[in-house]
Write a protein that holds these residues in place. Sequence first.
Motif, PDB file in Angstrom:
ATOM      1  N   MET A   1     -12.104 -19.509 -33.089  1.00  0.00           N
ATOM      2  CA  MET A   1     -11.808 -19.748 -34.509  1.00  0.00           C
ATOM      3  C   MET A   1     -11.926 -18.669 -35.317  1.00  0.00           C
ATOM      4  O   MET A   1     -12.813 -17.883 -35.392  1.00  0.00           O
ATOM      5  CB  MET A   1     -13.088 -20.960 -34.686  1.00  0.00           C
ATOM      6  CG  MET A   1     -12.944 -21.697 -36.004  1.00  0.00           C
ATOM      7  SD  MET A   1     -14.288 -22.736 -36.412  1.00  0.00           S
ATOM      8  CE  MET A   1     -13.996 -23.934 -35.447  1.00  0.00           C
ATOM      9  N   THR A   2     -10.892 -18.494 -36.304  1.00  0.00           N
ATOM     10  CA  THR A   2     -10.810 -17.442 -37.122  1.00  0.00           C
ATOM     11  C   THR A   2     -12.103 -17.505 -38.340  1.00  0.00           C
ATOM     12  O   THR A   2     -12.172 -18.883 -38.560  1.00  0.00           O
ATOM     13  CB  THR A   2      -9.451 -17.078 -37.602  1.00  0.00           C
ATOM     14  OG1 THR A   2      -9.063 -18.579 -38.686  1.00  0.00           O
ATOM     15  CG2 THR A   2      -8.555 -17.055 -36.596  1.00  0.00           C
ATOM     16  N   ALA A   3     -12.420 -16.370 -39.082  1.00  0.00           N
ATOM     17  CA  ALA A   3     -13.057 -16.698 -40.192  1.00  0.00           C
ATOM     18  C   ALA A   3     -12.532 -17.583 -41.132  1.00  0.00           C
ATOM     19  O   ALA A   3     -13.310 -18.203 -41.925  1.00  0.00           O
ATOM     20  CB  ALA A   3     -13.354 -15.375 -41.023  1.00  0.00           C
ATOM     21  N   ALA A   4     -11.189 -17.496 -41.654  1.00  0.00           N
ATOM     22  CA  ALA A   4     -10.589 -18.343 -42.547  1.00  0.00           C
ATOM     23  C   ALA A   4     -10.627 -19.725 -42.217  1.00  0.00           C
ATOM     24  O   ALA A   4     -10.300 -20.598 -43.491  1.00  0.00           O
ATOM     25  CB  ALA A   4      -9.062 -17.938 -42.700  1.00  0.00           C
ATOM     26  N   TRP A  17     -24.593 -22.779 -40.979  1.00  0.00           N
ATOM     27  CA  TRP A  17     -23.898 -22.137 -41.940  1.00  0.00           C
ATOM     28  C   TRP A  17     -22.411 -22.589 -42.335  1.00  0.00           C
ATOM     29  O   TRP A  17     -21.950 -23.175 -41.733  1.00  0.00           O
ATOM     30  CB  TRP A  17     -23.762 -20.507 -41.382  1.00  0.00           C
ATOM     31  CG  TRP A  17     -22.727 -19.769 -42.255  1.00  0.00           C
ATOM     32  CD1 TRP A  17     -21.478 -19.480 -41.891  1.00  0.00           C
ATOM     33  CD2 TRP A  17     -23.180 -18.974 -43.391  1.00  0.00           C
ATOM     34  NE1 TRP A  17     -20.854 -18.696 -42.606  1.00  0.00           N
ATOM     35  CE2 TRP A  17     -21.992 -18.212 -43.658  1.00  0.00           C
ATOM     36  CE3 TRP A  17     -24.107 -18.967 -44.042  1.00  0.00           C
ATOM     37  CZ2 TRP A  17     -21.711 -17.523 -44.841  1.00  0.00           C
ATOM     38  CZ3 TRP A  17     -24.120 -18.045 -45.063  1.00  0.00           C
ATOM     39  CH2 TRP A  17     -22.977 -17.466 -45.668  1.00  0.00           C
ATOM     40  N   VAL A  18     -22.211 -22.421 -43.557  1.00  0.00           N
ATOM     41  CA  VAL A  18     -20.931 -23.252 -44.164  1.00  0.00           C
ATOM     42  C   VAL A  18     -20.212 -22.132 -44.731  1.00  0.00           C
ATOM     43  O   VAL A  18     -20.835 -21.142 -45.622  1.00  0.00           O
ATOM     44  CB  VAL A  18     -21.359 -24.165 -44.854  1.00  0.00           C
ATOM     45  CG1 VAL A  18     -19.989 -24.870 -45.454  1.00  0.00           C
ATOM     46  CG2 VAL A  18     -22.248 -25.268 -44.711  1.00  0.00           C
ATOM     47  N   TRP A  19     -18.882 -21.724 -44.519  1.00  0.00           N
ATOM     48  CA  TRP A  19     -18.165 -20.861 -45.041  1.00  0.00           C
ATOM     49  C   TRP A  19     -18.251 -20.653 -46.553  1.00  0.00           C
ATOM     50  O   TRP A  19     -18.047 -21.964 -47.311  1.00  0.00           O
ATOM     51  CB  TRP A  19     -16.719 -20.829 -44.491  1.00  0.00           C
ATOM     52  CG  TRP A  19     -15.874 -19.571 -44.387  1.00  0.00           C
ATOM     53  CD1 TRP A  19     -14.986 -19.349 -45.542  1.00  0.00           C
ATOM     54  CD2 TRP A  19     -16.171 -18.499 -43.903  1.00  0.00           C
ATOM     55  NE1 TRP A  19     -14.662 -18.048 -45.341  1.00  0.00           N
ATOM     56  CE2 TRP A  19     -15.051 -17.538 -44.365  1.00  0.00           C
ATOM     57  CE3 TRP A  19     -17.168 -18.259 -42.768  1.00  0.00           C
ATOM     58  CZ2 TRP A  19     -15.038 -16.373 -43.711  1.00  0.00           C
ATOM     59  CZ3 TRP A  19     -16.915 -16.759 -42.334  1.00  0.00           C
ATOM     60  CH2 TRP A  19     -16.009 -15.932 -42.841  1.00  0.00           C
ATOM     61  N   PRO A  20     -18.513 -19.548 -47.118  1.00  0.00           N
ATOM     62  CA  PRO A  20     -18.605 -19.533 -48.791  1.00  0.00           C
ATOM     63  C   PRO A  20     -17.433 -19.868 -49.805  1.00  0.00           C
ATOM     64  O   PRO A  20     -17.304 -20.061 -50.736  1.00  0.00           O
ATOM     65  CB  PRO A  20     -19.039 -18.210 -48.914  1.00  0.00           C
ATOM     66  CG  PRO A  20     -18.769 -17.267 -48.021  1.00  0.00           C
ATOM     67  CD  PRO A  20     -18.566 -18.297 -46.721  1.00  0.00           C
ATOM     68  N   GLY A 214     -18.590 -15.280 -37.385  1.00  0.00           N
ATOM     69  CA  GLY A 214     -18.343 -16.004 -38.641  1.00  0.00           C
ATOM     70  C   GLY A 214     -19.588 -16.838 -39.247  1.00  0.00           C
ATOM     71  O   GLY A 214     -19.478 -17.875 -39.805  1.00  0.00           O
ATOM     72  N   SER A 215     -20.840 -16.321 -38.785  1.00  0.00           N
ATOM     73  CA  SER A 215     -22.059 -17.069 -39.136  1.00  0.00           C
ATOM     74  C   SER A 215     -23.107 -15.772 -39.181  1.00  0.00           C
ATOM     75  O   SER A 215     -23.510 -15.182 -38.092  1.00  0.00           O
ATOM     76  CB  SER A 215     -22.329 -18.176 -38.174  1.00  0.00           C
ATOM     77  OG  SER A 215     -23.349 -18.585 -38.477  1.00  0.00           O
ATOM     78  N   PRO A 216     -24.056 -15.890 -40.219  1.00  0.00           N
ATOM     79  CA  PRO A 216     -25.389 -14.940 -40.009  1.00  0.00           C
ATOM     80  C   PRO A 216     -26.416 -15.701 -39.195  1.00  0.00           C
ATOM     81  O   PRO A 216     -27.544 -14.921 -38.990  1.00  0.00           O
ATOM     82  CB  PRO A 216     -25.623 -14.955 -41.431  1.00  0.00           C
ATOM     83  CG  PRO A 216     -25.342 -16.134 -42.039  1.00  0.00           C
ATOM     84  CD  PRO A 216     -24.337 -16.739 -41.213  1.00  0.00           C
TER      85      PRO A 216
END
Length: 771
Positions: A1-4, A17-20, A214-216
């Motif tokens: 899964m890509t960051a976008a 975590w949810v993408w900003p 894609g997650s901290p």
Amino acid sequence: MTAASRRPAELGSAGSWVWPVDVTCYDRRTTLSHLELAVMRRLDTRLRHRTSRIDDLAEWNMLGRLTRPLDDAAAALHHADTELHRRAVADATGLVLLRCAEEKTSFWAWSAQGWLRLIGVSIAEFQRPWPDTIDPTARPHLVALAYLLGGFTDFDRMGPFGRVNLARRIFGIELVDHAYQQVSEILGGWGYRIGDSERERMTTVLSQLLLLNGSPLLADLTTEAFIQLRPRMRRRWQVAEIHGIQRAAAGLGFCDPPSSIHAGLPAIEGTAESWATWVDRWHSTSTLTPKVQAIFRSVIAKAGRWLAAEHPEITEPSEWTRQTCAAWVATIDRLTVGEHVQRHAGLDKRKGDPISPRTKAGYLAATRTFFRDCQEWEWFPRRFDPARALATPRTIQALIGPNPRVIADDIWAKLLWAGLNIEADDLPANASGPCYPIELIRAITLTWLFSGQRSDEIVRLRIGCIRWQHDGTSIPGDSRDVLAEDAVCLLDIPTHKTGTAFTKPVDPLLGQAIEAWQAVRPDQPKMLDHKTGEPVDLLFATRARRVAKAYINETIIPTLCRKAGVPTADVRGNITSHRARATIATQLYNAKEPMTLFELQEWLGHRSPETTQHYAKITPNKLAQAYKDAGYFARNVRTIEVLVDRDAVTSGAAAAGEPWQYYDMGHGYCTYTFFEQCPHRMACARCDFYTPKASSKALLLEAKDNLQHMLANIPLTDDERAAVDDGQAALDRLLGQLADVPTPAGPTPREISTPAQATLLPVIEINRRPT
């Protein structure tokens, strides 16, 4: 899964975590309209620096579908609110717009290579298109925008770049540092040394893992995530760090521990395809240990190459006959190093040398096992008996026997001294010191020097393997009620190569060293014992890793040899971990109060004394002492006193035939010159050479002044030795056997009719002066 493709915002209600930046809510058309291109040409330099006047607002609003996602992504970044950072962000967004104008496409259409052309593989390349107009501080913000909007993760193509700062800029300092703190706490508790250099490497790798995932959140680094991300960490130091990070994540329950990855066996070459298929089928079915399977597979592959060269008509094992077996046995008997092998690396020095008898026997054993298994599993009909058709010839078997490669006593004594005095400075180290704590190094060193166990058994010892006893009663190891020399130290050995677990006594020094390591050993996760398949607490483990069995050969032994000033090899070959086992066994077998072969068998953990004979060897000194104590010469030879008449010799009477030697038999003298050859010397028949001591002739002889007393060694036959050792019954048998044997004078004892009398030749002690 890509960051976008992630969802917006940071931490949801459940802590996930949810993408900003929600990229799905924007107009993502890839081409620019004519109006947008015209506006960009009018803005020109203001577009590059995102500067504007009041009368430009309408034009900027026409670019809203491009500026809004850039501004949202810039607002989501975590950085200090200073003029420098605000200008850097503005420059970064301006460069994106300028490149859109140049390529006449929106940034939504850019691939990773497109973003990389803007970012540059170095700072110099980044600044080259617009020198003196863009500050280098814009580049990290540009990478962050590429990550959030374009899913750019080709960080390895950017040259030196701060992954930690990028992760903090995107995820926030608190979340990134919290993930690192979780990893460092659990690894530190396992014994990892985390200095400045280790901290820098670990934070770099951890930050890159978080960015790629894609997650901290460390909880999002699942087993599947590590499987996907591991191939992207290509450098050796990155592989080592990701192993530790996955260990920590597994310790926190987020994923599975990293598995040991071993390279698969190479494909078999040089044989018929069907033969290679049969070999691999056997390899995947056999229940032998993986190491033995690999060795046997290599041998059977050699047989396939021999067939391809000598008997190409035979391509499958079902086609073998007794004649084929005989030809293979003969080939093995003449085989040399390098023949029918697939890999020639490392064979240059030995290529062409005959293989050893043990190797020949091993090749035949591998072939027998292969055909026996295939026949037992009914893969093809039984056409011959492998045990007979592929038996090791007697000519080869005769050359194989026990030959312990014992280390010389003087060299072993020096190695013992070095092991008892080993220090951290003696070992190879990096900036942080030796690879392992000195307590572990001392414990594993003394275990090798005193336990007499194989290297794989040493590294598989478990916590609590040392026990103490006194008079059969268990006591604490630090008990002050019993002197150290009075306590018995017991070592528990796990299931091993040839048998089940057992307990053996060892030197207290070994027990003290192991307990010293146990006192400081960090808690470790349970690890799988590959021999038994059970999770156990391994004694020699730190940083969530077991000590490799090669560590003794590759590090401990060279270190001890260097400290002791002895070479790492002797006339019997390299000093290896297994040679200590033979050395200790031999010393115990040759001690002043030696262990018996059966006691040594139990101490070594062997199933049979025959195996023990391959480790224990009688030393020449021990053998010489045993030979001396057996009294072979004294048992087979007797010393008798001889009177030599010197007057008869000097006067010439001896040359004329007069007696001059008188052998003292106790009851009389014998004047026969070849007395040691007379069969009646033990049972004198009193022939003409005999003179009784009671006679006047004997009295005159004893009265002479010029007599020389000498000693003569008389060898004994088996019957005479039995007469001396076994008593009257054996003596009577001797007399009966000599009744019809002629005396030196001619007549037999029966003809002389004189009662035979036995003379036990007296043993006279001879004191020699020291030379």
